[in-house]
Design a protein around this motif. Structure first.
Motif, PDB file in Angstrom:
ATOM      1  N   ALA A  41      48.645  37.688  37.725  1.00 34.05           N
ATOM      2  CA  ALA A  41      47.436  37.527  36.900  1.00 34.05           C
ATOM      3  C   ALA A  41      46.493  36.508  37.540  1.00 34.05           C
ATOM      4  O   ALA A  41      45.267  36.719  37.595  1.00 34.05           O
ATOM      5  CB  ALA A  41      47.823  37.096  35.484  1.00 34.05           C
ATOM      6  N   ASN A  42      47.047  35.421  38.053  1.00 35.50           N
ATOM      7  CA  ASN A  42      46.208  34.412  38.719  1.00 35.50           C
ATOM      8  C   ASN A  42      45.559  34.983  39.984  1.00 35.50           C
ATOM      9  O   ASN A  42      44.412  34.677  40.286  1.00 35.50           O
ATOM     10  CB  ASN A  42      47.032  33.168  39.057  1.00 35.50           C
ATOM     11  CG  ASN A  42      47.302  32.317  37.828  1.00 35.50           C
ATOM     12  OD1 ASN A  42      46.511  32.287  36.891  1.00 35.50           O
ATOM     13  ND2 ASN A  42      48.432  31.634  37.816  1.00 35.50           N
ATOM     14  N   ALA A  43      46.306  35.803  40.696  1.00 35.95           N
ATOM     15  CA  ALA A  43      45.752  36.419  41.911  1.00 35.95           C
ATOM     16  C   ALA A  43      44.598  37.362  41.546  1.00 35.95           C
ATOM     17  O   ALA A  43      43.570  37.388  42.226  1.00 35.95           O
ATOM     18  CB  ALA A  43      46.841  37.179  42.670  1.00 35.95           C
ATOM     19  N   ALA A  44      44.770  38.104  40.453  1.00 31.05           N
ATOM     20  CA  ALA A  44      43.708  39.026  40.022  1.00 31.05           C
ATOM     21  C   ALA A  44      42.449  38.237  39.656  1.00 31.05           C
ATOM     22  O   ALA A  44      41.329  38.620  40.025  1.00 31.05           O
ATOM     23  CB  ALA A  44      44.189  39.858  38.833  1.00 31.05           C
ATOM     24  N   ALA A  45      42.629  37.110  38.961  1.00 33.69           N
ATOM     25  CA  ALA A  45      41.476  36.277  38.577  1.00 33.69           C
ATOM     26  C   ALA A  45      40.814  35.683  39.819  1.00 33.69           C
ATOM     27  O   ALA A  45      39.582  35.658  39.930  1.00 33.69           O
ATOM     28  CB  ALA A  45      41.929  35.161  37.634  1.00 33.69           C
ATOM     29  N   LEU A  46      41.619  35.236  40.761  1.00 33.48           N
ATOM     30  CA  LEU A  46      41.085  34.672  42.001  1.00 33.48           C
ATOM     31  C   LEU A  46      40.293  35.727  42.776  1.00 33.48           C
ATOM     32  O   LEU A  46      39.185  35.477  43.250  1.00 33.48           O
ATOM     33  CB  LEU A  46      42.234  34.134  42.863  1.00 33.48           C
ATOM     34  CG  LEU A  46      41.828  33.568  44.220  1.00 33.48           C
ATOM     35  CD1 LEU A  46      41.020  32.274  44.063  1.00 33.48           C
ATOM     36  CD2 LEU A  46      43.058  33.303  45.092  1.00 33.48           C
ATOM     37  N   ALA A  47      40.881  36.918  42.880  1.00 27.74           N
ATOM     38  CA  ALA A  47      40.225  38.003  43.623  1.00 27.74           C
ATOM     39  C   ALA A  47      38.877  38.338  42.983  1.00 27.74           C
ATOM     40  O   ALA A  47      37.863  38.484  43.680  1.00 27.74           O
ATOM     41  CB  ALA A  47      41.125  39.235  43.655  1.00 27.74           C
ATOM     42  N   ALA A  48      38.850  38.430  41.662  1.00 31.59           N
ATOM     43  CA  ALA A  48      37.601  38.763  40.960  1.00 31.59           C
ATOM     44  C   ALA A  48      36.569  37.669  41.200  1.00 31.59           C
ATOM     45  O   ALA A  48      35.395  37.948  41.488  1.00 31.59           O
ATOM     46  CB  ALA A  48      37.874  38.946  39.473  1.00 31.59           C
ATOM     47  N   GLY A  49      36.998  36.412  41.115  1.00 29.01           N
ATOM     48  CA  GLY A  49      36.079  35.288  41.319  1.00 29.01           C
ATOM     49  C   GLY A  49      35.521  35.261  42.733  1.00 29.01           C
ATOM     50  O   GLY A  49      34.323  35.062  42.942  1.00 29.01           O
ATOM     51  N   ASP A 108      35.396  37.802  44.851  1.00 26.81           N
ATOM     52  CA  ASP A 108      34.637  39.036  45.111  1.00 26.81           C
ATOM     53  C   ASP A 108      33.189  38.918  44.610  1.00 26.81           C
ATOM     54  O   ASP A 108      32.299  39.592  45.115  1.00 26.81           O
ATOM     55  CB  ASP A 108      35.354  40.219  44.449  1.00 26.81           C
ATOM     56  CG  ASP A 108      34.766  41.557  44.860  1.00 26.81           C
ATOM     57  OD1 ASP A 108      34.724  41.821  46.083  1.00 26.81           O
ATOM     58  OD2 ASP A 108      34.314  42.321  43.983  1.00 26.81           O
ATOM     59  N   ASP A 109      32.977  38.047  43.611  1.00 23.16           N
ATOM     60  CA  ASP A 109      31.624  37.834  43.076  1.00 23.16           C
ATOM     61  C   ASP A 109      30.748  37.000  44.005  1.00 23.16           C
ATOM     62  O   ASP A 109      29.539  36.953  43.826  1.00 23.16           O
ATOM     63  CB  ASP A 109      31.712  37.099  41.717  1.00 23.16           C
ATOM     64  CG  ASP A 109      32.010  38.066  40.584  1.00 23.16           C
ATOM     65  OD1 ASP A 109      31.863  39.290  40.807  1.00 23.16           O
ATOM     66  OD2 ASP A 109      32.392  37.601  39.485  1.00 23.16           O
ATOM     67  N   LEU A 110      31.366  36.335  44.986  1.00 20.45           N
ATOM     68  CA  LEU A 110      30.570  35.495  45.883  1.00 20.45           C
ATOM     69  C   LEU A 110      29.800  36.379  46.866  1.00 20.45           C
ATOM     70  O   LEU A 110      30.317  37.401  47.324  1.00 20.45           O
ATOM     71  CB  LEU A 110      31.483  34.515  46.639  1.00 20.45           C
ATOM     72  CG  LEU A 110      32.380  33.627  45.766  1.00 20.45           C
ATOM     73  CD1 LEU A 110      33.259  32.713  46.637  1.00 20.45           C
ATOM     74  CD2 LEU A 110      31.549  32.786  44.800  1.00 20.45           C
TER      75      LEU A 110
END
Ligand SMILES: *Cc1c(COP(=O)(O)O)cnc(C)c1O
Length: 348
Positions: free
Chosen positions: A261-269, A271-273
């Motif tokens: 779950a933390n990896a998914a949140a990190l990836a989403a964050g 990817d927004d950059l």
């Protein structure tokens, strides 16, 4: 930057043992494990074998040693080992298959699938004759590290494994993170490795033990593996001291879902950059591509590290971040903020 403030996502090997693990190490009942006298190691090997549904298991100092022992036991010098091109065994184990076991490697490019298809395995297998060495082993990997922690579904593993076994070729799974695959796929580990002859997994990665890996297989295989471990210098004495934390690590399987779950949140964050592209991860490995931002991985890793976020260079423009039990949700938010400033500074 104080060490406390550093968000270390270089690898899931950086975790520190918990207080409970340190207590367990201190209090461990021990003996000489080369004489098989260490009750803690014996219990770890039993429980580790059960965890992957195999008859027996062997405790090793590292995942690399566990893989190399398996390769050695399954093969004869001069044979071929069939590998996937981006596998850890092929890329990151110092050509151990040739250096330690006298094998020739033959690689398959399985692309984004990570595991070769049945047809690819059939094409890769060499039958022994007067001129050809014969294939001694197929190795597979799950989760697939280099492809970003992909959890390979059982059907695909089974297809590749069956193709090999039908040709009389045994199959070893580098399951350094097999429990991440199991949790992500919601498939019990023993089912995942049903068609596999031997499997390696790391206690020292997401499961949080300070040291150690497991090689599991049938009784005869593990008996042979015990000799090869000694040959490779991995016979340990009062190893219960390090096996005791390993027993606690086996209880950390379910919590791997938090890392995912933390990896998914990190990836989403990330990817927004702007200029950063990050596919949604299956498990705890996040691979950020910074090519569109014109940022090379080397300079990106250096700047992230300076900004207090540990990560590792993968390729020219790709960088790996790994979540683990030392990383919480707030660390992920803070890491995204820090990396965001890095990207702004380097793209300018
Ligand atoms: C980490 C890893 C290994 C090797 O484990 P060590 O304990 O670091 O030697 C093997 N295979 C894969 C896929 C890994 O990620």
């Amino acid at each position: 930057m104080s060490t406390d403030d550093f968000i270390d996502m270089r690898s899931d090997t950086v975790t520190r043992p918990s207080e409970a693990m340190r207590d367990a190490a201190r209090d461990a009942d021990v003996g000489d494990d080369v004489y098989r006298d260490d009750p803690t190691v014996n219990e770890l090997e039993r429980r580790a074998a059960d965890a992957v549904g195999m008859e027996a298991a062997l405790y090793t100092p590292s995942g690399t040693m566990a893989n190399q022992i398996a390769i050695n036991v399954h093969t004869d010098p001069g044979q071929e080992v069939l590998l996937e091109r981006e596998s850890h065994v092929y890329r990151w184990e110092l050509a151990g298959a040739s250096a330690l076991s006298g094998l020739q490697t033959r690689t398959i490019d399985a692309g984004e699938r990570c595991v070769p298809t049945l047809e690819e395995v059939e094409r890769g297998i060499v039958e022994e004759d007067l001129h050809r060495p014969g294939t001694g082993l197929l190795t597979l990997e799950n989760t697939h590290n280099y492809r970003g922690g992909i959890a390979v579904p059982k059907e695909r593993l089974d297809a590749a494994a069956t193709a090999a076994r039908d040709a009389g070729v045994p199959v070893h799974l580098d399951g350094a993170r097999v429990f991440n695959a199991s949790v992500a796929l919601d498939e019990p580990a023993p089912d995942l490795v049903e068609e596999i002859d031997s499997v390696t997994f790391c206690l020292s990665k997401g499961l949080g033990a300070p040291v150690g890996s497991i090689l599991a297989g049938d009784e005869a295989f593990i008996e042979a593996a015990r000799r090869v471990r000694k040959l490779f210098g991995g016979g340990m004495r009062q190893a219960g001291m390090i096996a005791a934390p390993g027993l606690l690590a086996l209880e950390n399987v379910d919590r791997l879902a938090e890392d995912h779950a933390n990896a998914a949140a990190l990836a989403a964050g990330l990817d927004d950059l702007p200029g950063v592209s990050v596919p949604e991860p299956d498990t705890n490995i996040v691979v950020a591509d910074t090519e569109a931002a014109g940022i090379e991985a080397g300079e990106f890793v250096e700047a992230c590290t300076d900004a207090g976020v540990g990560c590792g260079e993968f390729d020219a423009y790709t960088t790996r971040f790994t979540t683990h039990l030392g990383i919480g949700g707030e660390d992920v938010d803070e890491a995204v903020d820090r990396v965001s400033e890095v990207v702004a500074a380097l793209s300018a």
